[in-house]
Design an enzyme around this catalytic site. Structure first.
Site, PDB file in Angstrom:
ATOM      1  N   GLY A  11       6.370  -7.102   5.116  1.00  0.00           N
ATOM      2  CA  GLY A  11       7.761  -7.539   4.667  1.00  0.00           C
ATOM      3  C   GLY A  11       8.357  -6.420   3.774  1.00  0.00           C
ATOM      4  O   GLY A  11       7.496  -6.307   2.778  1.00  0.00           O
ATOM      5  N   ARG A  21      10.239   6.778  -4.363  1.00  0.00           N
ATOM      6  CA  ARG A  21      10.356   8.099  -5.275  1.00  0.00           C
ATOM      7  C   ARG A  21       9.547   8.472  -5.910  1.00  0.00           C
ATOM      8  O   ARG A  21       9.406   9.613  -6.317  1.00  0.00           O
ATOM      9  CB  ARG A  21      11.785   7.640  -5.991  1.00  0.00           C
ATOM     10  CG  ARG A  21      12.167   8.429  -6.969  1.00  0.00           C
ATOM     11  CD  ARG A  21      13.604   7.694  -7.641  1.00  0.00           C
ATOM     12  NE  ARG A  21      14.227   8.423  -8.598  1.00  0.00           N
ATOM     13  CZ  ARG A  21      13.803   8.143  -9.790  1.00  0.00           C
ATOM     14  NH1 ARG A  21      12.716   7.538 -10.202  1.00  0.00           N
ATOM     15  NH2 ARG A  21      14.481   9.223 -10.858  1.00  0.00           N
ATOM     16  N   ARG A  72       5.289  -4.623  11.386  1.00  0.00           N
ATOM     17  CA  ARG A  72       4.083  -5.258  11.155  1.00  0.00           C
ATOM     18  C   ARG A  72       3.634  -5.029  12.575  1.00  0.00           C
ATOM     19  O   ARG A  72       3.966  -5.325  13.830  1.00  0.00           O
ATOM     20  CB  ARG A  72       4.399  -6.743  11.140  1.00  0.00           C
ATOM     21  CG  ARG A  72       5.079  -7.442  10.104  1.00  0.00           C
ATOM     22  CD  ARG A  72       4.584  -8.881   9.812  1.00  0.00           C
ATOM     23  NE  ARG A  72       5.860  -9.650   9.121  1.00  0.00           N
ATOM     24  CZ  ARG A  72       5.806  -9.797   7.804  1.00  0.00           C
ATOM     25  NH1 ARG A  72       4.610  -9.313   7.331  1.00  0.00           N
ATOM     26  NH2 ARG A  72       6.800 -10.376   6.947  1.00  0.00           N
ATOM     27  N   ASP A 103      -1.233  -7.957   1.788  1.00  0.00           N
ATOM     28  CA  ASP A 103      -2.771  -7.800   2.175  1.00  0.00           C
ATOM     29  C   ASP A 103      -3.198  -7.415   3.593  1.00  0.00           C
ATOM     30  O   ASP A 103      -4.009  -6.889   3.822  1.00  0.00           O
ATOM     31  CB  ASP A 103      -3.504  -8.866   1.675  1.00  0.00           C
ATOM     32  CG  ASP A 103      -2.756 -10.378   2.291  1.00  0.00           C
ATOM     33  OD1 ASP A 103      -1.827 -10.335   3.056  1.00  0.00           O
ATOM     34  OD2 ASP A 103      -3.427 -11.294   2.009  1.00  0.00           O
ATOM     35  N   GLY A 104      -2.263  -7.694   4.380  1.00  0.00           N
ATOM     36  CA  GLY A 104      -2.403  -7.422   5.801  1.00  0.00           C
ATOM     37  C   GLY A 104      -2.282  -6.063   5.931  1.00  0.00           C
ATOM     38  O   GLY A 104      -3.164  -5.310   6.645  1.00  0.00           O
ATOM     39  N   ASP A 128       6.203 -12.202  -2.158  1.00  0.00           N
ATOM     40  CA  ASP A 128       5.299 -13.496  -2.449  1.00  0.00           C
ATOM     41  C   ASP A 128       4.533 -13.513  -3.699  1.00  0.00           C
ATOM     42  O   ASP A 128       4.168 -14.421  -3.965  1.00  0.00           O
ATOM     43  CB  ASP A 128       4.447 -13.600  -1.391  1.00  0.00           C
ATOM     44  CG  ASP A 128       5.361 -14.002   0.001  1.00  0.00           C
ATOM     45  OD1 ASP A 128       6.604 -14.081  -0.144  1.00  0.00           O
ATOM     46  OD2 ASP A 128       4.906 -13.833   1.131  1.00  0.00           O
ATOM     47  N   GLY A 186      15.651 -25.056 -13.722  1.00  0.00           N
ATOM     48  CA  GLY A 186      15.595 -26.736 -14.211  1.00  0.00           C
ATOM     49  C   GLY A 186      15.545 -27.591 -13.132  1.00  0.00           C
ATOM     50  O   GLY A 186      16.162 -28.702 -13.238  1.00  0.00           O
ATOM     51  N   LEU A 254      17.961 -13.742   2.343  1.00  0.00           N
ATOM     52  CA  LEU A 254      18.752 -12.981   1.305  1.00  0.00           C
ATOM     53  C   LEU A 254      17.829 -12.832   0.186  1.00  0.00           C
ATOM     54  O   LEU A 254      18.017 -12.006  -0.919  1.00  0.00           O
ATOM     55  CB  LEU A 254      19.730 -13.842   0.933  1.00  0.00           C
ATOM     56  CG  LEU A 254      19.907 -15.114   0.203  1.00  0.00           C
ATOM     57  CD1 LEU A 254      19.616 -15.133  -1.022  1.00  0.00           C
ATOM     58  CD2 LEU A 254      21.178 -15.918   0.594  1.00  0.00           C
TER      59      LEU A 254
HETATM   60  O1  F6P Z   1       5.504 -11.750   3.102  1.00  0.00           O
HETATM   61  C1  F6P Z   1       6.798 -11.886   2.593  1.00  0.00           C
HETATM   62  C2  F6P Z   1       7.693 -12.692   3.458  1.00  0.00           C
HETATM   63  O2  F6P Z   1       8.959 -12.739   2.951  1.00  0.00           O
HETATM   64  C3  F6P Z   1       7.194 -14.347   3.321  1.00  0.00           C
HETATM   65  O3  F6P Z   1       7.385 -14.927   2.274  1.00  0.00           O
HETATM   66  C4  F6P Z   1       8.007 -14.883   4.590  1.00  0.00           C
HETATM   67  O4  F6P Z   1       7.296 -16.009   4.935  1.00  0.00           O
HETATM   68  C5  F6P Z   1       7.695 -13.801   5.766  1.00  0.00           C
HETATM   69  O5  F6P Z   1       7.688 -12.744   4.908  1.00  0.00           O
HETATM   70  C6  F6P Z   1       8.809 -13.696   6.652  1.00  0.00           C
HETATM   71  O6  F6P Z   1       8.507 -12.562   7.139  1.00  0.00           O
HETATM   72  P1  F6P Z   1       9.321 -11.820   8.404  1.00  0.00           P
HETATM   73  O7  F6P Z   1      10.853 -12.015   8.059  1.00  0.00           O
HETATM   74  O8  F6P Z   1       9.026 -10.429   8.542  1.00  0.00           O
HETATM   75  O9  F6P Z   1       9.001 -12.463   9.571  1.00  0.00           O
END
Ligand code: F6P
Length: 323
Positions: A11, A21, A72, A103-104, A128, A186, A254
């Protein structure tokens, strides 16, 4: 090391461009050739890369997304895919790779080095913030600020109509965005994947608020919460508690876009610089992060095995302040 490459994977997150950069300009500064790989590991397999110069990264520090694009890659999960990727790098005489991702992506980098001998250094890039070995990941700060801006607006209209809002934020395995943004807006309650959600307790809390004439309530729900997403939790609550009109907002992607905050620009610049210097010094199979303001290296093996712990003190604070 004379030639390196870099890619963004998984992501995308705001701050990746600042990091690109920094990697390119640090490499140029150290008289190293730097190749940009397009679309993450997918591009590495397809040989989709080109040499980058200082001017290729002008005017990008303020931009969200990633100019190198991301993916991915399923193919990279196979040994043949990784061999193809390594062959493409070796054909160009590239010895080291900077991987900006989660991590992936680091699991992929670990295998690329173990099997194919390409030296890899990782930079934590994900909104995340769930990576072990760094206080913050690239994009997290911007994502939290985006959520805060949105929820402040929701609060205005919630208050005007005496409504209860369930706002779903990203984080399928981790509640960092939910926790930090929840405190900052809040929120009356914050539901996280790390804790069990008891709907009855949530209702009791809302009842107390109702008795105290609260005119609106905001519940932040991380997408990976065990009670389901915001729609499911809202439906469960609505069955037993219907004092307020109930609405759901899913903030979705967003949260991933937008101009990076100053913190994310700074983090991207700092970590990109450290990653290139690490490769040059012969370091590899490590993720470069920042702990208490200092550069910190964590072996990929540890970074992918552990998850950053939620800050339980912050969670307690959220509870205390949301009475
Ligand atoms: O790993 C970041 C993240 O934004 C997660 O919070 C979310 O669940 C996921 O990617 C959504 O991934 P994609 O839009 O690539 O399917």
């Amino acid at each position: 090391m004379k030639k390196i490459a870099l890619l963004t994977s998984g992501g995308d997150s705001p701050g990746m461009n600042a990091c690109i950069r920094s990697v390119v300009r640090t490499a140029v500064n150290h008289h190293m050739e730097c190749w940009g790989v397009y679309s993450g590991y997918e591009g590495l397999i397809n040989g989709d890369m080109r040499k980058m110069d200082s001017s290729d990264v002008s005017n990008i520090i303020q931009r969200g997304g990633t100019i190198l694009k991301s993916s991915r890659s399923k193919e990279f999960r196979t040994e043949e895919g990784r061999k193809q990727a390594a062959d493409n790098l070796k054909a160009k005489g590239i010895e080291g790779l900077v991987v900006i991702g989660g991590d992936g992506s680091f699991q992929g980098a670990l295998l690329l080095e173990e099997e194919q001998g390409i030296k890899c250094v990782g930079v934590p890039g994900t909104i995340d913030n769930d990576l072990y070995g760094t206080d913050f990941t690239l994009g997290f700060d911007t994502a939290v600020n985006t959520v805060v801006e949105c929820v402040d607006k929701i609060r205005d209209t919630a208050d005007a109509h005496n409504r209860l809002f369930f706002v779903e934020v990203m984080g399928k395995d981790a509640g960092f965005i939910a926790l930090r943004s929840g405190i900052s807006v809040g929120a009356e309650a914050i539901l996280l994947p790390e804790t069990e959600t008891y709907v009855d307790q949530l209702i009791e809390k809302l009842e107390r608020g109702w008795e105290r004439h609260k005119s609106s309530s905001i519940i932040i729900v991380a997408e990976g919460d065990d009670a389901g997403g915001a729609y499911e939790v809202a439906a469960k609550v609505k069955k037993k508690f219907d004092h307020y009109e109930t609405k759901v907002t899913v903030l979705g992607h967003l949260q991933r876009g937008g101009s990076p905050s100053a913190n994310d620009r700074l983090l991207g610049s700092t970590l990109g610089h450290a990653a290139v210097k690490a490769l040059k010094a012969g370091l590899s199979m490590e993720m470069v992060g920042q702990i208490n303001g200092d550069i910190a290296f964590t072996p990929f093996k540890q970074a992918v095995k552990h998850h950053q712990e939620i800050n339980w003190n912050l969670l307690e604070l959220a509870e205390l302040l949301s009475l």
